[in-house]
Motif scaffolding. Sequence first.
Motif, PDB file in Angstrom:
ATOM      1  N   SER A  16       0.832  -1.207   0.000  1.00  0.00           N
ATOM      2  CA  SER A  16       0.000   0.000   0.000  1.00  0.00           C
ATOM      3  C   SER A  16       0.864   1.253   0.000  1.00  0.00           C
ATOM      4  O   SER A  16       0.584   2.213  -0.727  1.00  0.00           O
ATOM      5  CB  SER A  16      -0.932   0.011   1.209  1.00  0.00           C
ATOM      6  OG  SER A  16      -1.836  -1.062   1.130  1.00  0.00           O
ATOM      7  N   LEU A  17       1.918   1.264   0.811  1.00  0.00           N
ATOM      8  CA  LEU A  17       2.824   2.409   0.821  1.00  0.00           C
ATOM      9  C   LEU A  17       3.556   2.509  -0.512  1.00  0.00           C
ATOM     10  O   LEU A  17       3.681   3.593  -1.085  1.00  0.00           O
ATOM     11  CB  LEU A  17       3.827   2.312   1.980  1.00  0.00           C
ATOM     12  CG  LEU A  17       4.897   3.408   2.011  1.00  0.00           C
ATOM     13  CD1 LEU A  17       4.281   4.804   2.062  1.00  0.00           C
ATOM     14  CD2 LEU A  17       5.842   3.183   3.191  1.00  0.00           C
ATOM     15  N   ARG A  20       1.723   4.165  -3.337  1.00  0.00           N
ATOM     16  CA  ARG A  20       1.592   5.620  -3.158  1.00  0.00           C
ATOM     17  C   ARG A  20       2.949   6.302  -3.318  1.00  0.00           C
ATOM     18  O   ARG A  20       3.036   7.446  -3.758  1.00  0.00           O
ATOM     19  CB  ARG A  20       0.987   5.938  -1.795  1.00  0.00           C
ATOM     20  CG  ARG A  20      -0.473   5.564  -1.677  1.00  0.00           C
ATOM     21  CD  ARG A  20      -1.136   6.102  -0.408  1.00  0.00           C
ATOM     22  NE  ARG A  20      -0.371   5.944   0.806  1.00  0.00           N
ATOM     23  CZ  ARG A  20      -0.366   4.843   1.584  1.00  0.00           C
ATOM     24  NH1 ARG A  20      -1.112   3.801   1.233  1.00  0.00           N
ATOM     25  NH2 ARG A  20       0.349   4.792   2.682  1.00  0.00           N
ATOM     26  N   ASP A 136       1.238   3.731  11.194  1.00  0.00           N
ATOM     27  CA  ASP A 136      -0.040   4.440  11.304  1.00  0.00           C
ATOM     28  C   ASP A 136      -0.318   4.895  12.730  1.00  0.00           C
ATOM     29  O   ASP A 136      -1.423   5.315  13.049  1.00  0.00           O
ATOM     30  CB  ASP A 136      -1.180   3.566  10.787  1.00  0.00           C
ATOM     31  CG  ASP A 136      -1.315   2.259  11.543  1.00  0.00           C
ATOM     32  OD1 ASP A 136      -0.441   1.945  12.385  1.00  0.00           O
ATOM     33  OD2 ASP A 136      -2.294   1.527  11.289  1.00  0.00           O
ATOM     34  N   ASP A 148       4.655   9.070   9.082  1.00  0.00           N
ATOM     35  CA  ASP A 148       3.255   8.665   8.993  1.00  0.00           C
ATOM     36  C   ASP A 148       3.126   7.779   7.759  1.00  0.00           C
ATOM     37  O   ASP A 148       3.497   8.182   6.652  1.00  0.00           O
ATOM     38  CB  ASP A 148       2.376   9.905   8.871  1.00  0.00           C
ATOM     39  CG  ASP A 148       0.891   9.586   8.805  1.00  0.00           C
ATOM     40  OD1 ASP A 148       0.508   8.487   8.332  1.00  0.00           O
ATOM     41  OD2 ASP A 148       0.111  10.454   9.204  1.00  0.00           O
ATOM     42  N   ASN A 150       0.751   7.150   5.972  1.00  0.00           N
ATOM     43  CA  ASN A 150      -0.108   7.723   4.943  1.00  0.00           C
ATOM     44  C   ASN A 150       0.483   8.962   4.269  1.00  0.00           C
ATOM     45  O   ASN A 150      -0.155   9.548   3.398  1.00  0.00           O
ATOM     46  CB  ASN A 150      -1.476   8.060   5.538  1.00  0.00           C
ATOM     47  CG  ASN A 150      -2.163   6.801   6.036  1.00  0.00           C
ATOM     48  OD1 ASN A 150      -2.269   5.826   5.306  1.00  0.00           O
ATOM     49  ND2 ASN A 150      -2.585   6.809   7.292  1.00  0.00           N
ATOM     50  N   ASP A 151       1.697   9.347   4.668  1.00  0.00           N
ATOM     51  CA  ASP A 151       2.337  10.537   4.101  1.00  0.00           C
ATOM     52  C   ASP A 151       3.421  10.126   3.106  1.00  0.00           C
ATOM     53  O   ASP A 151       4.611  10.201   3.383  1.00  0.00           O
ATOM     54  CB  ASP A 151       2.910  11.414   5.214  1.00  0.00           C
ATOM     55  CG  ASP A 151       3.347  12.784   4.719  1.00  0.00           C
ATOM     56  OD1 ASP A 151       3.357  13.016   3.485  1.00  0.00           O
ATOM     57  OD2 ASP A 151       3.702  13.620   5.577  1.00  0.00           O
TER      58      ASP A 151
END
Length: 166
Positions: A16-17, A20, A136, A148, A150-151
């Motif tokens: 997932s990372l 992105r 997370d 993070d 998500n960053d």
Amino acid sequence: MKIFGLTGWSGSGKTSLLVRLIPALTSRGLRVSTVKHAHKGFDIDHPGKDSHNHRLAGATEVLVSSPLRWALMHELRDGEPELTLDQLLTRVAPVDLLLIEGFKREPHEKIEVWRAEVGKSLIAPNDPTIVAVASDGPVPGCPVPLFDLNDAEAVAAFVVERCGLG
């Protein structure tokens, strides 16, 4: 070609990372490729396709080509060992940055992806090749920079700086 990895336990969010992170890096003008380790067998071919039939018939390698992409499948036959990461790297076309997913025990620098909910211990305190952690949530006892999960932009900036690609 610079090499940098993402590692962590199964289910931690490495892929997932990575999906992105790739656009965050390519938007900086970098050419990026990936190598992913799969602990279990995998197949990119499908029963009934000509290439699948070639493999079933005993071909060691099958190369499939189209106007959009090509793929080379190599069957490990007769007890032939899995290739090492170093051997795999010789088969990858040069790019600015090659991201490695998995290969925990290899000596390249890595970011560990860690989630408390996976229930596994942090690898970073005992592995000097882990230069940062992405999570997370809070990571007790984290001995390296923490990002993070998500960053992706912050992670990309770190990877670019760490690899000297700025």
